[in-house]
Design an enzyme around this catalytic site. Structure first.
Site, mmCIF file in Angstrom:
data_model
loop_
_atom_site.group_PDB
_atom_site.id
_atom_site.type_symbol
_atom_site.label_atom_id
_atom_site.label_comp_id
_atom_site.label_asym_id
_atom_site.label_seq_id
_atom_site.Cartn_x
_atom_site.Cartn_y
_atom_site.Cartn_z
ATOM 1 N N ASP A 59 0.843 -1.212 0.000
ATOM 2 C CA ASP A 59 0.000 0.000 0.000
ATOM 3 C C ASP A 59 0.876 1.260 0.000
ATOM 4 O O ASP A 59 0.363 2.377 -0.067
ATOM 5 C CB ASP A 59 -1.015 -0.005 1.154
ATOM 6 C CG ASP A 59 -0.373 -0.108 2.512
ATOM 7 O OD1 ASP A 59 0.872 -0.192 2.609
ATOM 8 O OD2 ASP A 59 -1.121 -0.085 3.528
ATOM 9 N N GLU A 129 -0.768 -5.770 8.630
ATOM 10 C CA GLU A 129 0.121 -5.162 9.632
ATOM 11 C C GLU A 129 -0.386 -5.457 11.042
ATOM 12 O O GLU A 129 -1.584 -5.356 11.305
ATOM 13 C CB GLU A 129 0.185 -3.638 9.427
ATOM 14 C CG GLU A 129 0.877 -3.242 8.139
ATOM 15 C CD GLU A 129 1.076 -1.727 8.009
ATOM 16 O OE1 GLU A 129 0.862 -0.978 8.977
ATOM 17 O OE2 GLU A 129 1.452 -1.302 6.907
ATOM 18 N N GLU A 196 9.761 -4.409 9.917
ATOM 19 C CA GLU A 196 10.166 -3.096 9.392
ATOM 20 C C GLU A 196 10.682 -2.180 10.498
ATOM 21 O O GLU A 196 10.121 -2.124 11.600
ATOM 22 C CB GLU A 196 8.958 -2.427 8.699
ATOM 23 C CG GLU A 196 9.290 -1.038 8.165
ATOM 24 C CD GLU A 196 8.250 -0.472 7.199
ATOM 25 O OE1 GLU A 196 7.243 -1.143 6.922
ATOM 26 O OE2 GLU A 196 8.480 0.656 6.714
HETATM 27 O O1 KIV Z 1 3.534 -1.139 1.519
HETATM 28 C C1 KIV Z 1 4.698 -1.561 1.419
HETATM 29 O O2 KIV Z 1 5.403 -1.315 0.438
HETATM 30 C C2 KIV Z 1 5.214 -2.361 2.520
HETATM 31 C C3 KIV Z 1 6.690 -2.474 2.601
HETATM 32 C C4 KIV Z 1 7.210 -1.264 3.286
HETATM 33 C C5 KIV Z 1 7.104 -3.723 3.285
HETATM 34 O O3 KIV Z 1 4.478 -2.819 3.325
#
Ligand code: KIV
Length: 278
Positions: A59, A129, A196
C-alpha cells in the site's frame, strides 16, 4: 452475518504455475535470503520477475504511485486493481497483496475482504500489519484458506496514531514484544513475516525465534530476506529517502535527463528524424 464463498488455496495449484511457492519460501529459511520487492504495475513487475522471489503489491503505492503523504487512504479496490496489473505482468511470480488500512478491523471483515482479493485477483497471499493483537485475525484467515504474510515492527498504517515513523526494538521490553508478536503470528499460521524499522540485533533475534522466514526492511542483515520499495531503490521517489534505502539507480535524474533531451529535440525538430518517420 457476513456472506462469503471460500476459495481453497492449494499448494498443488500454486506449484503448477509459480516459480516460487509457499513451501519454497518456508524452505528458504536458513538456506538462502529471500528477495522481495514492491511492484504496482505490469510494466515494472515484468522487469522485476527475473530477479525477485516475491513481488509485494504494497500500500506504499498510495505514496509513490498516488502521491499521498501516507498509506492510509489506499482502498481495497485500488489494491485489487494494482494486484491484477502486477499479476498480468509477472505471471510466474509469487504475489502478495497488502490489505489496506481499515479493511481488517475484525476477523469477519478481514475474511470478507481477503476473499474479495482472492476472488478478484490471482494473488497468492495477503499481508496485514500488526503483531500479537492481530493473531486472531491471521488465524481466522489462514484457517479459511487465505495465505497470510505478517508485518511487525514499524507499521506504516499506524503513522498517524503514533505521530510519525518510529524505529522499534530500542529497549528490552520492545524487543521482547517483537519476539512475542512474531511467535503469535507464526502460531496463527502466517507463512512469512515482514519486519520493518527494527534495530538489527533485535530483528535477528526475532528471526531466530520463529520457524518462518522473516523478511526485513530497515532491519539489518540478520534476517531471512530483504524487501525494498522499488521506487526508493531505483531512486525514483524524491520526497525523502530513509536511512535504510540503498539507491541502486539514480532513476529520477535519468528520467528527468531523458525527458529534457526529448523536449529539446521536439522543440528543435531534431525528433522525429528520418529514422523514426514512415
Ligand atoms: O507497503 C509496502 O510497500 C510495505 C513495505 C514497506 C514492506 O508494506
Amino acid at each position: 452475518m457476513v456472506k462469503i464463498s471460500l476459495v481453497k488455496f492449494t499448494e498443488k495449484d500454486c506449484e503448477m504455475k509459480k516459480k516460487m511457492t509457499i513451501s519454497k519460501i518456508l524452505n528458504a529459511k536458513g538456506e538462502k535470503p529471500l528477495v522481495m520487492i514492491t511492484a504496482y504495475d505490469a510494466l515494472f513487475a515484468k522487469l522485476f520477475e527475473e530477479s525477485a522471489d516475491i513481488l509485494l503489491v504494497g500500500d506504499s503505492l498510495n505514496m509513490s504511485f498516488a502521491g499521498k503523504s501516507d498509506t492510509l487512504s489506499a482502498t481495497l479496490d485500488q489494491m485489487i486493481y494494482h494486484t491484477n496489473a502486477v499479476c498480468t505482468g509477472a505471471k510466474e511470480s509469487f504475489v502478495i497483496c497488502d490489505m489496506p488500512f481499515g479493511t481488517y478491523m475484525s476477523k469477519e471483515q478481514a475474511l470478507f475482504n481477503a476473499v474479495k482479493v482472492f476472488q478478484e485477483t490471482p494473488a497468492d497471499a495477503v499481508k496485514i500489519e500488526g503483531g500479537a493483537d492481530k493473531a486472531e485475525i491471521v488465524k481466522y484467515l489462514t484457517s479459511n484458506g487465505i495465505a497470510v504474510c505478517g508485518h511487525i515492527g514499524l507499521l506504516p498504517q499506524s503513522v498517524r496514531s503514533e505521530g510519525g515513523y518510529k524505529v522499534k526494538g530500542k529497549d528490552e521490553r520492545s524487543a521482547m514484544s517483537l519476539v512475542n508478536d512474531a511467535k503469535e503470528i507464526e502460531l496463527a499460521g502466517a507463512f512469512c513475516i515482514v519486519i520493518e524499522g527494527v534495530k538489527a540485533d533485535v530483528a535477528a533475534l526475532v528471526s531466530a525465534s520463529v520457524g518462518v522466514p522473516v523478511v526485513g526492511i530497515g532491519a539489518g542483515h540478520g534476517v531471512d530476506g530483504q524487501v525494498l520499495v522499488f521506487s526508493d531503490m531505483l531512486g525514483l521517489f524524491e520526497e525523502f529517502t530513509p536511512k535504510f534505502v540503498k539507491k541502486y539507480l539514480d532513476g529520477a535524474t535519468l528520467v528527468k535527463d531523458a525527458v529534457a533531451t526529448y523536449a529539446k529535440e521536439v522543440v528543435s525538430r531534431e525528433f522525429p528524424s528520418e529514422k523514426y518517420t514512415y
